[in-house]
Write a protein that holds these residues in place. Structure first.
Motif, mmCIF file in Angstrom:
data_model
loop_
_atom_site.group_PDB
_atom_site.id
_atom_site.type_symbol
_atom_site.label_atom_id
_atom_site.label_comp_id
_atom_site.label_asym_id
_atom_site.label_seq_id
_atom_site.Cartn_x
_atom_site.Cartn_y
_atom_site.Cartn_z
ATOM 1 N N THR A 110 -38.047 21.924 21.449
ATOM 2 C CA THR A 110 -38.674 20.655 21.804
ATOM 3 C C THR A 110 -37.589 19.723 22.320
ATOM 4 O O THR A 110 -36.648 19.404 21.589
ATOM 5 C CB THR A 110 -39.366 20.022 20.584
ATOM 6 N N PRO A 111 -37.693 19.318 23.602
ATOM 7 C CA PRO A 111 -36.695 18.385 24.122
ATOM 8 C C PRO A 111 -36.883 17.003 23.509
ATOM 9 O O PRO A 111 -38.000 16.579 23.229
ATOM 10 C CB PRO A 111 -36.956 18.366 25.628
ATOM 11 N N GLY A 112 -35.770 16.313 23.282
ATOM 12 C CA GLY A 112 -35.797 14.969 22.726
ATOM 13 C C GLY A 112 -35.490 13.934 23.781
ATOM 14 O O GLY A 112 -35.793 14.111 24.967
ATOM 15 N N LYS A 113 -34.798 12.891 23.361
ATOM 16 C CA LYS A 113 -34.519 11.772 24.270
ATOM 17 C C LYS A 113 -33.472 12.149 25.322
ATOM 18 O O LYS A 113 -32.675 13.067 25.146
ATOM 19 C CB LYS A 113 -34.078 10.548 23.486
ATOM 20 N N LYS A 114 -33.484 11.385 26.400
ATOM 21 C CA LYS A 114 -32.543 11.571 27.503
ATOM 22 C C LYS A 114 -31.142 11.189 27.026
ATOM 23 O O LYS A 114 -30.945 10.144 26.418
ATOM 24 C CB LYS A 114 -32.975 10.698 28.680
ATOM 25 N N TYR A 166 -30.954 16.408 27.983
ATOM 26 C CA TYR A 166 -31.831 15.906 26.917
ATOM 27 C C TYR A 166 -31.383 16.478 25.584
ATOM 28 O O TYR A 166 -30.819 17.581 25.522
ATOM 29 C CB TYR A 166 -33.287 16.332 27.159
ATOM 30 N N GLU A 167 -31.646 15.738 24.513
ATOM 31 C CA GLU A 167 -31.432 16.275 23.173
ATOM 32 C C GLU A 167 -32.383 17.443 22.949
ATOM 33 O O GLU A 167 -33.434 17.522 23.589
ATOM 34 C CB GLU A 167 -31.739 15.224 22.110
ATOM 35 N N VAL A 168 -32.026 18.314 22.025
ATOM 36 C CA VAL A 168 -32.931 19.342 21.537
ATOM 37 C C VAL A 168 -33.252 18.947 20.104
ATOM 38 O O VAL A 168 -32.336 18.803 19.277
ATOM 39 C CB VAL A 168 -32.289 20.749 21.584
ATOM 40 N N ASP A 169 -34.532 18.717 19.800
ATOM 41 C CA ASP A 169 -34.923 18.272 18.465
ATOM 42 C C ASP A 169 -34.396 19.239 17.402
ATOM 43 O O ASP A 169 -34.570 20.449 17.503
ATOM 44 C CB ASP A 169 -36.446 18.173 18.342
ATOM 45 N N PRO A 190 -38.229 16.515 30.811
ATOM 46 C CA PRO A 190 -38.213 17.244 29.542
ATOM 47 C C PRO A 190 -39.095 18.499 29.578
ATOM 48 O O PRO A 190 -38.754 19.526 28.989
ATOM 49 C CB PRO A 190 -38.755 16.223 28.538
#
Length: 128
Positions: free
Chosen positions: A53-57, A86-89, A103
């Motif tokens: 799940t991609p997170g914030k930029k 992007y972050e990865v949750d 994302p």
């Protein structure tokens, strides 16, 4: 089979073979052509089909140029492209990021650390 047809087949094969050398499954210099990005002084390598799940930029990741030319005699390599990181949750950006235009289209990249994947990435892969 005629000489012309055999020659055409060999010509097509000769044209296709150099392209295969720059793929993840090809031989030769594929290590230099693996999809890679750098972000904040870390180099990340494409891991493949990982459910995440991609997170914030985070910012901008840069793709280094492919170094399969066998040396260019000191000339400058062209700059690679840039994409959004992007972050990865659930995983620190020091271990993995997602890279893409959005994302939803981002791909999973993990820090290059030899042949071993970071344990956080391996856990995500085992759960996918």
């Amino acid at each position: 089979m005629s000489w012309t047809r055999r020659s055409a087949g060999l010509l097509v094969a000769a044209m296709v073979m150099p392209v295969a050398a720059c793929t993840a499954d090809g031989g030769g210099a594929e290590a230099s052509c693996v999809a890679r990005y750098t972000y904040q002084d870390l180099t990340y390598q494409d891991v493949g089909n990982v459910k995440f799940t991609p997170g914030k930029k985070l910012g901008v990741a840069a793709e280094p140029p492919c170094e399969d030319t066998g040396g260019r005699g000191g000339s400058e390599e062209p700059a690679g492209s840039t994409e959004t990181a992007y972050e990865v949750d659930g995983i620190s950006p020091e271990v993995a990021i997602a890279v893409g235009d959005t994302p939803e289209t981002a791909r999973f990249f993990a820090v290059s650390s030899g042949s071993e994947l970071p344990s956080e990435v391996q856990k995500l892969m085992d759960g996918s």
